[in-house]
Structure formats: structure tokens, C-alpha cells
Design a protein around this motif. Structure first.
Motif, PDB file in Angstrom:
ATOM      1  N   PHE A 112      46.756  28.839  46.307  1.00 45.26           N
ATOM      2  CA  PHE A 112      46.022  29.670  47.253  1.00 45.26           C
ATOM      3  C   PHE A 112      46.865  30.044  48.471  1.00 45.26           C
ATOM      4  CE2 PHE A 112      42.794  27.242  44.950  1.00 45.26           C
ATOM      5  CZ  PHE A 112      41.986  28.263  44.498  1.00 45.26           C
ATOM      6  N   LYS A 121      39.206  30.017  37.354  1.00 47.83           N
ATOM      7  CA  LYS A 121      38.466  31.103  38.002  1.00 47.83           C
ATOM      8  C   LYS A 121      39.344  32.354  38.057  1.00 47.83           C
ATOM      9  CE  LYS A 121      35.932  32.123  42.286  1.00 47.83           C
ATOM     10  NZ  LYS A 121      35.539  31.595  43.623  1.00 47.83           N
ATOM     11  N   ILE A 122      38.742  33.498  37.742  1.00 48.81           N
ATOM     12  CA  ILE A 122      39.467  34.767  37.803  1.00 48.81           C
ATOM     13  C   ILE A 122      39.681  35.132  39.267  1.00 48.81           C
ATOM     14  CG2 ILE A 122      39.519  37.183  37.105  1.00 48.81           C
ATOM     15  CD1 ILE A 122      39.516  35.275  34.753  1.00 48.81           C
ATOM     16  N   LYS A 123      40.935  35.056  39.707  1.00 49.80           N
ATOM     17  CA  LYS A 123      41.228  35.364  41.108  1.00 49.80           C
ATOM     18  C   LYS A 123      41.307  36.861  41.339  1.00 49.80           C
ATOM     19  CE  LYS A 123      44.528  34.571  44.858  1.00 49.80           C
ATOM     20  NZ  LYS A 123      45.819  33.949  45.250  1.00 49.80           N
ATOM     21  N   CYS A 124      41.961  37.576  40.422  1.00 49.12           N
ATOM     22  CA  CYS A 124      42.082  39.024  40.614  1.00 49.12           C
ATOM     23  C   CYS A 124      42.282  39.727  39.281  1.00 49.12           C
ATOM     24  CB  CYS A 124      43.216  39.360  41.574  1.00 49.12           C
ATOM     25  SG  CYS A 124      44.871  39.045  40.914  1.00 49.12           S
ATOM     26  N   ASN A 164      35.140  39.782  35.048  1.00 49.86           N
ATOM     27  CA  ASN A 164      35.197  40.300  36.412  1.00 49.86           C
ATOM     28  C   ASN A 164      35.841  39.276  37.339  1.00 49.86           C
ATOM     29  OD1 ASN A 164      33.604  42.804  35.967  1.00 49.86           O
ATOM     30  ND2 ASN A 164      31.932  41.357  35.561  1.00 49.86           N
ATOM     31  N   GLU A 165      36.284  39.741  38.489  1.00 50.78           N
ATOM     32  CA  GLU A 165      36.832  38.829  39.486  1.00 50.78           C
ATOM     33  C   GLU A 165      35.778  37.798  39.896  1.00 50.78           C
ATOM     34  OE1 GLU A 165      38.439  40.957  42.776  1.00 50.78           O
ATOM     35  OE2 GLU A 165      40.111  41.801  41.634  1.00 50.78           O
ATOM     36  N   ASN A 166      36.251  36.570  40.138  1.00 53.93           N
ATOM     37  CA  ASN A 166      35.432  35.418  40.541  1.00 53.93           C
ATOM     38  C   ASN A 166      34.639  34.805  39.398  1.00 53.93           C
ATOM     39  OD1 ASN A 166      36.236  35.552  43.323  1.00 53.93           O
ATOM     40  ND2 ASN A 166      34.783  37.233  43.609  1.00 53.93           N
ATOM     41  N   ASP A 167      34.744  35.363  38.188  1.00 49.10           N
ATOM     42  CA  ASP A 167      34.129  34.708  37.032  1.00 49.10           C
ATOM     43  C   ASP A 167      34.853  33.398  36.738  1.00 49.10           C
ATOM     44  OD1 ASP A 167      32.362  36.761  36.713  1.00 49.10           O
ATOM     45  OD2 ASP A 167      33.298  37.598  34.903  1.00 49.10           O
ATOM     46  N   LYS A 168      34.107  32.410  36.278  1.00 53.87           N
ATOM     47  CA  LYS A 168      34.703  31.165  35.813  1.00 53.87           C
ATOM     48  C   LYS A 168      34.784  31.206  34.294  1.00 53.87           C
ATOM     49  CE  LYS A 168      33.183  28.333  39.714  1.00 53.87           C
ATOM     50  NZ  LYS A 168      32.406  27.141  40.150  1.00 53.87           N
ATOM     51  N   SER A 188      48.390  28.640  38.458  1.00 57.11           N
ATOM     52  CA  SER A 188      47.770  29.887  38.004  1.00 57.11           C
ATOM     53  C   SER A 188      48.497  30.416  36.772  1.00 57.11           C
ATOM     54  CB  SER A 188      47.787  30.950  39.117  1.00 57.11           C
ATOM     55  OG  SER A 188      49.116  31.397  39.364  1.00 57.11           O
TER      56      SER A 188
END
Length: 205
Positions: A118, A66-69, A189-193, A175
Motif C-alpha cells: 500500500f 482484493k482488486i485494487k485497480c 470490479n475494483e474493490n471486489d474480493k 500484489s
């Protein structure tokens, strides 16, 4: 994308589990518990390989997660750059691949703790590696931070050059961050899987 089935990191453990399973079956009979444990580890050690990438300027996801940032960062050797961080968990494929053709200029290893990705200050305290690389005449970096479920850094022996999509190593969780030139075109984008080998962006010539 081709499935290679099992990473070489997991073969020793899987062979050991298979031997235990066979011995237990000969002595006590079939065990659903051992069978489920064996299948679980086969699932955890699964990997996929990228066969062919048509555009050499394409940046692909180095790991599944998952894209965190996505943010602007400043790094000593790179100056101002775009950082794309992907968080990987135990249920995602743990294979790490080269997102571009990489001529590796320097490899830095920072030994530390194996912490949950996290947690706060994970970047400062965790076991991590940084690869300073050059692709198409542009300098960038790949940072790998190993999570709490790892007990060592599983990195392949690949010398000073990696082909597009070539395997770098394996992790159970952690990560992977790309520190890219600031003119890089980002397509996520952020939050994309993202799956391993998915399009991240383009390295401008």
C-alpha cells in the motif's frame, strides 16, 4: 478447487516448530502458546489448488485478495493493455497460480526491498518478478510484487510452460498484476474480493 493443506514453502518451518513443541512439552509440559503459534503458521501456509478449468479462455484469479485497480496501462512489449492488480495480505491464501495456460517467453527479476504493497512507489522499489507470456496466440504479462512480510521470493521451478491453475509460487503479502490484451473481457470490479481461481474475465480468441 481442492485444498492441498500446506504449501511446500512452509514444511521446513512447520517441522521445526513441531519439534520445538514436542521438546517443550516433554520438558515443561503442554504449552498453549506454542500450540497457538503452530496453528497460526499452519493457517498462514494453507493453499488450495485448481483441479480443472473447462474453458481454456477463462482467466482466473492468480491469488486470493482484493482488486485494487483495473486500468488501462501502456507497456513496452505489450503496448496498450488492461492492468488488473490484486492485493494479497497475510490473512489471505498466499498461493500464486497461473491464470491461463502460459508459454513463458521471458522472466525478469528485479531485486529490491520488501515493502508494504500500500506504500507509494512500491512498484519501483520492491522485490518483483515479471513473466512475459503467450496464451492462445496473445501476449500478456504477470507481475508479482513481494510485500514486507516476505524475506525471499518463493517461486517454483516450472520451466517455460504453466498449465491453467498450476502453482507458480507463494507469498505472505504483496500484489499480483495481470497485464492483459486490451480486448479482454473483464468480469470483476475494483474493490471486489476474489478467491484464488475465481473468474476474472475471458481472453477473446
Amino acid at each position: 478447487m481442492k485444498t492441498n493443506f500446506i504449501t511446500k514453502t512452509g514444511w521446513n518451518l512447520l517441522i521445526l516448530l513441531a519439534i520445538v513443541f514436542v521438546i517443550a512439552q516433554l520438558i515443561w509440559g503442554f504449552s498453549w502458546l506454542l500450540w497457538c503459534i503452530f496453528i497460526l503458521f499452519v493457517y498462514l501456509f494453507r493453499v488450495s489448488k485448481i483441479n480443472y478449468i473447462a474453458d481454456p479462455n477463462t482467466i482466473v484469479a492468480p491469488i486470493e485478495g482484493k482488486i485494487k485497480c483495473i486500468k488501462t496501462s501502456s507497456y513496452r512489449e505489450l503496448g496498450e493493455c488492461i492492468e488488473v492488480q490484486i492485493i494479497n495480505n497475510i490473512f489471505s491464501q498466499g498461493n500464486i497460480i497461473a491464470p491461463l495456460d502460459m508459454d513463458i517467453e521471458e522472466t525478469r527479476v528485479r531485486h529490491g526491498l520488501f515493502l508494504c504493497p500500500f506504500m507509494k512507489n512500491t512498484n519501483l522499489m520492491s522485490e518483483r518478478m515479471l513473466f512475459l507470456a503467450r496464451s492462445k496466440g496473445k501476449q500478456w504479462a504477470l507481475r508479482i510484487i513481494f510485500g514486507a512480510l516476505n524475506r525471499k521470493a518463493h517461486i517454483d521451478d516450472f520451466g517455460h510452460h504453466l498449465n491453467h491453475g498450476q502453482s507458480i509460487g507463494f507469498m505472505f503479502d504483496g500484489s499480483v498484476s495481470l497485464l492483459l490484451p486490451k480486448d479482454t473481457r473483464i468480469c470483476i470490479n475494483e474493490n471486489d474480493k476474489v478467491r484464488i481461481g475465481a473468474l476474472i474475465g475471458y481472453l477473446n480468441p
